[in-house]
Design a protein around this motif. Structure first.
Motif, short mmCIF file in Angstrom:
data_model
loop_
_atom_site.label_atom_id
_atom_site.label_comp_id
_atom_site.label_asym_id
_atom_site.label_seq_id
_atom_site.Cartn_x
_atom_site.Cartn_y
_atom_site.Cartn_z
N LEU A 192 -15.31 -11.27 0.92
CA LEU A 192 -14.06 -11.52 1.65
C LEU A 192 -12.87 -11.17 0.78
O LEU A 192 -11.94 -10.49 1.20
N LEU A 193 -12.90 -11.66 -0.46
CA LEU A 193 -11.77 -11.45 -1.37
C LEU A 193 -11.64 -9.98 -1.75
O LEU A 193 -10.54 -9.42 -1.81
N LYS A 194 -12.80 -9.35 -2.02
CA LYS A 194 -12.77 -7.92 -2.36
C LYS A 194 -12.13 -7.12 -1.22
O LYS A 194 -11.28 -6.26 -1.46
N ASN A 195 -12.54 -7.43 0.00
CA ASN A 195 -12.00 -6.70 1.16
C ASN A 195 -10.51 -6.94 1.37
O ASN A 195 -9.76 -6.02 1.69
N ILE A 196 -10.08 -8.19 1.19
CA ILE A 196 -8.67 -8.48 1.47
C ILE A 196 -7.77 -7.89 0.37
O ILE A 196 -6.63 -7.49 0.64
N VAL A 197 -8.28 -7.80 -0.85
CA VAL A 197 -7.51 -7.12 -1.92
C VAL A 197 -7.35 -5.65 -1.57
O VAL A 197 -6.25 -5.09 -1.65
N ALA A 198 -8.44 -5.02 -1.13
CA ALA A 198 -8.37 -3.59 -0.77
C ALA A 198 -7.38 -3.38 0.39
O ALA A 198 -6.55 -2.47 0.35
N LEU A 199 -7.44 -4.26 1.39
CA LEU A 199 -6.52 -4.15 2.54
C LEU A 199 -5.07 -4.35 2.08
O LEU A 199 -4.16 -3.67 2.54
N SER A 200 -4.87 -5.32 1.18
CA SER A 200 -3.51 -5.61 0.69
C SER A 200 -2.91 -4.40 -0.01
O SER A 200 -1.73 -4.09 0.16
N HIS A 201 -3.74 -3.71 -0.80
CA HIS A 201 -3.23 -2.54 -1.52
C HIS A 201 -2.94 -1.40 -0.55
O HIS A 201 -1.93 -0.71 -0.66
N GLU A 202 -3.84 -1.25 0.40
CA GLU A 202 -3.69 -0.18 1.38
C GLU A 202 -2.43 -0.36 2.22
O GLU A 202 -1.73 0.60 2.52
N PHE A 203 -2.16 -1.61 2.62
CA PHE A 203 -1.00 -1.88 3.47
C PHE A 203 0.19 -2.39 2.65
O PHE A 203 1.14 -2.93 3.20
N GLY A 204 0.12 -2.23 1.34
CA GLY A 204 1.22 -2.65 0.47
C GLY A 204 2.10 -1.48 0.06
O GLY A 204 2.89 -1.60 -0.88
N THR A 205 1.99 -0.35 0.77
CA THR A 205 2.80 0.82 0.44
C THR A 205 4.13 0.77 1.21
O THR A 205 4.24 0.04 2.20
N PRO A 206 5.15 1.54 0.75
CA PRO A 206 6.48 1.47 1.37
C PRO A 206 6.49 1.77 2.87
O PRO A 206 7.41 1.37 3.58
N GLU A 207 5.50 2.48 3.35
CA GLU A 207 5.40 2.76 4.80
C GLU A 207 5.27 1.44 5.58
O GLU A 207 5.66 1.35 6.74
N PHE A 208 4.69 0.43 4.91
CA PHE A 208 4.39 -0.83 5.60
C PHE A 208 5.26 -2.01 5.18
O PHE A 208 5.59 -2.86 5.99
N VAL A 209 5.57 -2.13 3.89
CA VAL A 209 6.37 -3.26 3.40
C VAL A 209 7.29 -2.82 2.27
O VAL A 209 7.07 -1.80 1.62
#
Ligand SMILES: [Zn+2]
Length: 358
Positions: free
Chosen positions: A4-21
């Motif tokens: 769970l944690l591994k997946n949410i870290v990967a998602l956070s990095h993926e959606f942590g780019t300027p296009e999103f936040v």
């Protein structure tokens, strides 16, 4: 739990780019039946590691929905913060995001909340609601509501109404003048929903003839920089070139980092003092005949102000495809301006620290 944690870290990095936040905006979570792991306040999605997530006991968090709600906004948010702190599992550290209860409402394992610029072109458009109903018939749209507990309660009511009508929870929620929540049981589901939403929006903007990048002239170095450097509490000035700055509150994030109103008078001391007494804060974004400048106590703060100002300008450009930009109401703006002092200052400080150390 480790998956769970591994997946949410990967998602956070993926959606942590300027296009999103931008800055410390957006938040992510993963959950099982008992525990919710949430991004802490004062962190950035791109910088999150497994150990950063705050583990919250979901049963203890449920006390929020049964509490006696104080009528005063500040007292209410303080009580919510106390209840959330009390729900943190032993051994876990950090302050859970103010949007934690909202994540808990979803039954789905993963929730990724962002302020994606392409999405906010719609959520900040006066016809956004009508068009969203047509473009995304399965999504839930929420009118603007003060962030924090009030928003969580409104989402809870709206989700349960949606569920009684559709037989399942929504996987997409659009929040007016704010952003998007996406929920899914696997990372693939999150990808698929975001992909579909963004593809649909790109197609829509193309149809409307609206470019996805901001119309902007190159930054110029002028004497204005020297003048602004002499203003009190200004440690950095970042030139942004010429672009159409939004004059008013667009979303809570834009307000927090760039303030609702830019300064657009002559760079005199009188004008600066008048601005501060009228608005209650020093300007972060300054418009002169030579272009736009962001100012701040340090370079990280000034850069963040410019980033949000540019993002806001692009949101407004995109919102032209959705009936034109719709600003937040005066009441909504005042809530953020007073709430910021209570809840967001810490957040901003640590984000600045993160940005400086990176
Ligand atoms: Zn948000």
């Amino acid at each position: 739990v480790s998956d769970l944690l591994k997946n949410i870290v990967a998602l956070s990095h993926e959606f942590g780019t300027p296009e999103f936040v931008k800055g410390g905006g957006g938040n992510t979570s993963a959950k099982n039946g008992e525990t919710l792991w949430i991004k802490p306040s004062g962190t950035t999605l791109a910088g999150l590691q497994e150990g950063n997530f705050v583990a919250v006991d979901r049963k203890a968090l449920g006390a929020l929905y049964a509490m006696d709600v104080p009528p005063d906004a500040a007292a209410r948010e303080a009580k919510v913060k106390d209840l959330m702190m009390a729900a943190i599992c032993g051994g876990s550290r950090g302050r859970p995001s103010v949007e934690t209860p909202l994540h808990d409402i979803f039954r789905a394992t993963y929730v990724v909340h962002t302020h994606a610029v392409l999405v906010n072109g719609m959520t900040c458009g006066s016809a956004g609601r009508v068009q969203a109903a047509r473009l995304f018939p399965d999504a839930l749209w929420l009118p603007y509501i003060d962030p924090g507990f009030t928003l969580s309660m409104a989402v809870r009511v709206a989700v349960s109404k949606y569920e009684s009508e559709h037989g399942h929870q929504p996987n997409t929620i659009f929040l007016e003048n704010h952003g998007i929540f996406v929920a899914g049981d696997t990372p693939e589901e999150i990808h698929a929903v975001y992909g579909q939403v963004l593809d649909t929006l790109r197609g829509y903007y193309a149809e409307q003839g609206i470019p996805l990048t901001l119309a902007r002239s190159e930054a110029v170095v002028s004497r204005d920089i020297e003048t602004l450097m002499h203003w009190p509490d200004v440690g950095a000035v970042v030139p942004g070139g010429r672009f159409k700055v939004v004059r008013g509150p667009l979303t809570p994030d834009h307000m927090v980092y760039a303030k609702a109103y830019p300064f657009d008078q002559s760079l005199s001391d009188d004008a600066r003092v008048t601005f501060i007494s009228r608005h209650g804060y020093a300007p972060r974004v300054v418009i002169t005949p030579n272009g736009v400048y962001a100012i701040g106590k340090n370079e990280a703060k000034a850069r963040l102000a410019l980033e949000l100002s540019l993002d806001g300008s692009l949101v407004a450009q995109l919102a032209a495809g959705f009936g034109g930009v719709q600003l937040m109401s005066d009441d909504a703006r005042r809530f953020i301006e007073s709430w910021e002092v209570e809840s967001y200052r810490e957040n901003q400080l640590s984000v600045t620290r993160t940005a400086e150390s990176a």
